[in-house]
Motif scaffolding. Structure first.
Motif, PDB file in Angstrom:
ATOM      1  N   ALA A 137       0.816  -1.262  -0.081  1.00 52.23           N
ATOM      2  CA  ALA A 137      -0.058   0.140  -0.052  1.00 52.23           C
ATOM      3  C   ALA A 137       0.800   1.225  -0.048  1.00 52.23           C
ATOM      4  O   ALA A 137       0.472   2.193  -0.725  1.00 52.23           O
ATOM      5  CB  ALA A 137      -0.964   0.083   1.244  1.00 52.23           C
ATOM      6  N   ARG A 138       1.806   1.213   1.067  1.00 51.08           N
ATOM      7  CA  ARG A 138       2.918   2.439   0.816  1.00 51.08           C
ATOM      8  C   ARG A 138       3.493   2.564  -0.396  1.00 51.08           C
ATOM      9  O   ARG A 138       3.649   3.793  -1.003  1.00 51.08           O
ATOM     10  CB  ARG A 138       3.666   2.294   2.150  1.00 51.08           C
ATOM     11  CG  ARG A 138       3.167   2.585   3.469  1.00 51.08           C
ATOM     12  CD  ARG A 138       3.828   2.696   4.820  1.00 51.08           C
ATOM     13  NE  ARG A 138       4.852   1.640   4.303  1.00 51.08           N
ATOM     14  CZ  ARG A 138       5.503   1.238   5.422  1.00 51.08           C
ATOM     15  NH1 ARG A 138       5.050   1.627   6.801  1.00 51.08           N
ATOM     16  NH2 ARG A 138       6.484   0.587   5.348  1.00 51.08           N
ATOM     17  N   TRP A 139       3.995   1.383  -1.019  1.00 46.58           N
ATOM     18  CA  TRP A 139       4.971   1.406  -2.115  1.00 46.58           C
ATOM     19  C   TRP A 139       4.187   1.992  -3.527  1.00 46.58           C
ATOM     20  O   TRP A 139       4.618   3.117  -4.026  1.00 46.58           O
ATOM     21  CB  TRP A 139       5.440  -0.020  -2.417  1.00 46.58           C
ATOM     22  CG  TRP A 139       6.378   0.137  -3.510  1.00 46.58           C
ATOM     23  CD1 TRP A 139       7.872  -0.014  -3.332  1.00 46.58           C
ATOM     24  CD2 TRP A 139       6.145  -0.251  -4.912  1.00 46.58           C
ATOM     25  NE1 TRP A 139       8.450   0.046  -4.628  1.00 46.58           N
ATOM     26  CE2 TRP A 139       7.489  -0.399  -5.506  1.00 46.58           C
ATOM     27  CE3 TRP A 139       5.271  -0.529  -5.785  1.00 46.58           C
ATOM     28  CZ2 TRP A 139       7.577  -0.344  -6.909  1.00 46.58           C
ATOM     29  CZ3 TRP A 139       5.245  -0.677  -6.974  1.00 46.58           C
ATOM     30  CH2 TRP A 139       6.482  -0.607  -7.666  1.00 46.58           C
ATOM     31  N   ARG A 140       3.110   1.515  -3.639  1.00 47.09           N
ATOM     32  CA  ARG A 140       2.069   1.822  -4.609  1.00 47.09           C
ATOM     33  C   ARG A 140       1.605   3.348  -4.529  1.00 47.09           C
ATOM     34  O   ARG A 140       1.491   4.080  -5.547  1.00 47.09           O
ATOM     35  CB  ARG A 140       0.951   0.990  -4.717  1.00 47.09           C
ATOM     36  CG  ARG A 140       1.383  -0.446  -5.536  1.00 47.09           C
ATOM     37  CD  ARG A 140       0.532  -1.451  -5.938  1.00 47.09           C
ATOM     38  NE  ARG A 140      -0.335  -1.790  -4.953  1.00 47.09           N
ATOM     39  CZ  ARG A 140      -1.716  -1.632  -5.054  1.00 47.09           C
ATOM     40  NH1 ARG A 140      -2.365  -1.047  -5.857  1.00 47.09           N
ATOM     41  NH2 ARG A 140      -2.579  -2.200  -3.844  1.00 47.09           N
ATOM     42  N   GLY A 141       1.346   3.745  -3.175  1.00 45.05           N
ATOM     43  CA  GLY A 141       1.008   5.180  -2.797  1.00 45.05           C
ATOM     44  C   GLY A 141       2.166   6.094  -3.320  1.00 45.05           C
ATOM     45  O   GLY A 141       1.790   7.182  -3.951  1.00 45.05           O
ATOM     46  N   ARG A 142       3.181   5.908  -2.981  1.00 42.71           N
ATOM     47  CA  ARG A 142       4.352   6.710  -3.140  1.00 42.71           C
ATOM     48  C   ARG A 142       4.512   6.896  -4.652  1.00 42.71           C
ATOM     49  O   ARG A 142       4.971   7.841  -5.120  1.00 42.71           O
ATOM     50  CB  ARG A 142       5.589   6.223  -2.757  1.00 42.71           C
ATOM     51  CG  ARG A 142       5.774   6.418  -1.144  1.00 42.71           C
ATOM     52  CD  ARG A 142       7.065   5.809  -0.357  1.00 42.71           C
ATOM     53  NE  ARG A 142       8.206   6.443  -1.106  1.00 42.71           N
ATOM     54  CZ  ARG A 142       9.379   5.773  -0.985  1.00 42.71           C
ATOM     55  NH1 ARG A 142       9.799   4.411  -0.738  1.00 42.71           N
ATOM     56  NH2 ARG A 142      10.371   6.419  -1.597  1.00 42.71           N
ATOM     57  N   LEU A 143       4.636   5.904  -5.265  1.00 40.75           N
ATOM     58  CA  LEU A 143       4.464   5.670  -6.769  1.00 40.75           C
ATOM     59  C   LEU A 143       3.646   6.561  -7.417  1.00 40.75           C
ATOM     60  O   LEU A 143       4.068   7.344  -8.362  1.00 40.75           O
ATOM     61  CB  LEU A 143       4.480   4.163  -7.524  1.00 40.75           C
ATOM     62  CG  LEU A 143       4.568   4.174  -8.749  1.00 40.75           C
ATOM     63  CD1 LEU A 143       5.726   4.486  -9.672  1.00 40.75           C
ATOM     64  CD2 LEU A 143       4.311   2.625  -9.206  1.00 40.75           C
ATOM     65  N   ALA A 144       2.357   6.380  -7.222  1.00 40.27           N
ATOM     66  CA  ALA A 144       1.242   7.036  -7.790  1.00 40.27           C
ATOM     67  C   ALA A 144       1.321   8.434  -7.562  1.00 40.27           C
ATOM     68  O   ALA A 144       1.210   9.375  -8.472  1.00 40.27           O
ATOM     69  CB  ALA A 144      -0.175   6.668  -7.391  1.00 40.27           C
ATOM     70  N   ALA A 145       1.731   9.095  -6.220  1.00 37.37           N
ATOM     71  CA  ALA A 145       1.702  10.405  -5.924  1.00 37.37           C
ATOM     72  C   ALA A 145       2.893  11.129  -6.946  1.00 37.37           C
ATOM     73  O   ALA A 145       2.934  12.053  -7.076  1.00 37.37           O
ATOM     74  CB  ALA A 145       2.129  10.513  -4.469  1.00 37.37           C
ATOM     75  N   PHE A 146       4.245  10.395  -7.155  1.00 33.22           N
ATOM     76  CA  PHE A 146       4.952  10.965  -7.806  1.00 33.22           C
ATOM     77  C   PHE A 146       4.701  11.094  -9.161  1.00 33.22           C
ATOM     78  O   PHE A 146       4.884  12.138 -10.022  1.00 33.22           O
ATOM     79  CB  PHE A 146       6.584   9.905  -7.602  1.00 33.22           C
ATOM     80  CG  PHE A 146       7.639  10.431  -8.408  1.00 33.22           C
ATOM     81  CD1 PHE A 146       8.585  11.258  -7.748  1.00 33.22           C
ATOM     82  CD2 PHE A 146       7.766  10.313  -9.673  1.00 33.22           C
ATOM     83  CE1 PHE A 146       9.835  11.667  -8.472  1.00 33.22           C
ATOM     84  CE2 PHE A 146       8.917  10.633 -10.370  1.00 33.22           C
ATOM     85  CZ  PHE A 146      10.012  11.263  -9.775  1.00 33.22           C
TER      86      PHE A 146
END
Length: 186
Positions: free
Chosen positions: A62-71
């Protein structure tokens, strides 16, 4: 300490230790010591190490995909968003403590013997693949491009984990640019 707090402390410790040293090199006593949660409480929260690994991978996803999407979402142009995926990988690969892809690492250690771990890895990779498909669709590009970009990203993750260098992300980005140019040219 309430259960939610204890759970977070255990997961924080597990993530640091599992990602840093490998799942099989870390025992529940190591988790207990790093988290400050008693062994009894630890086993109440996670009756088996396999369940702790599963929870660690799920939370990290959840955190990894969230960081990717935000970037990626900082870019407005749909094709630039595709390339931003590789820019984000380069940033991630350059972080202190980068040890490769947690899911690939966990699968390599336990995928053949733990269906729970294998399932988490498949879910993560499936969600990442779907994300790439969404980026490609938003850019109005052929759907077959998504699988190619996914493989470039995955290959960069494996190579960066082995070489401990962010260079594979840059190389994969260059290959992605060529694929995008080819799609535009017809």
């Amino acid at each position: 300490m309430d259960s939610a707090t204890a759970r977070e402390q255990v997961l924080d410790a597990a993530e640091e230790l599992f990602y840093g040293r490998g799942v099989q090199c870390v025992g529940m006593d190591d988790i207990r010591e790093a988290s400050g949660v008693s062994l009894k409480r630890l086993y109440q929260l996670f009756p088996a190490k396999e369940q702790l690994v599963e929870a660690y991978l799920e939370r990290r996803d959840a955190r990894w995909r969230g960081r990717l999407a935000a970037f990626v979402e900082r870019r407005e142009d749909p094709e630039e968003r595709i390339l931003a995926l590789f820019d984000w990988l380069e940033v991630w690969f350059g972080e202190d403590g980068f040890r490769g892809c947690a899911w690939i690492n966990s699968y390599g250690e336990l995928g053949a013997t733990s269906e729970r771990v294998a399932t988490q890895v498949r879910l993560h990779k499936g969600a990442f693949g779907a994300y790439v498909e969404g980026l490609v669709a938003a850019a109005g590009l052929p759907g077959t491009l998504a699988a190619q970009l996914f493989l470039l990203a995955e290959g960069a993750m494996v190579t960066a984990g082995i070489t401990q260098s962010p260079t594979p992300a840059h190389q994969a980005r260059t290959a992605a640019e060529l694929l995008l140019r080819g799609c535009r040219a017809g």
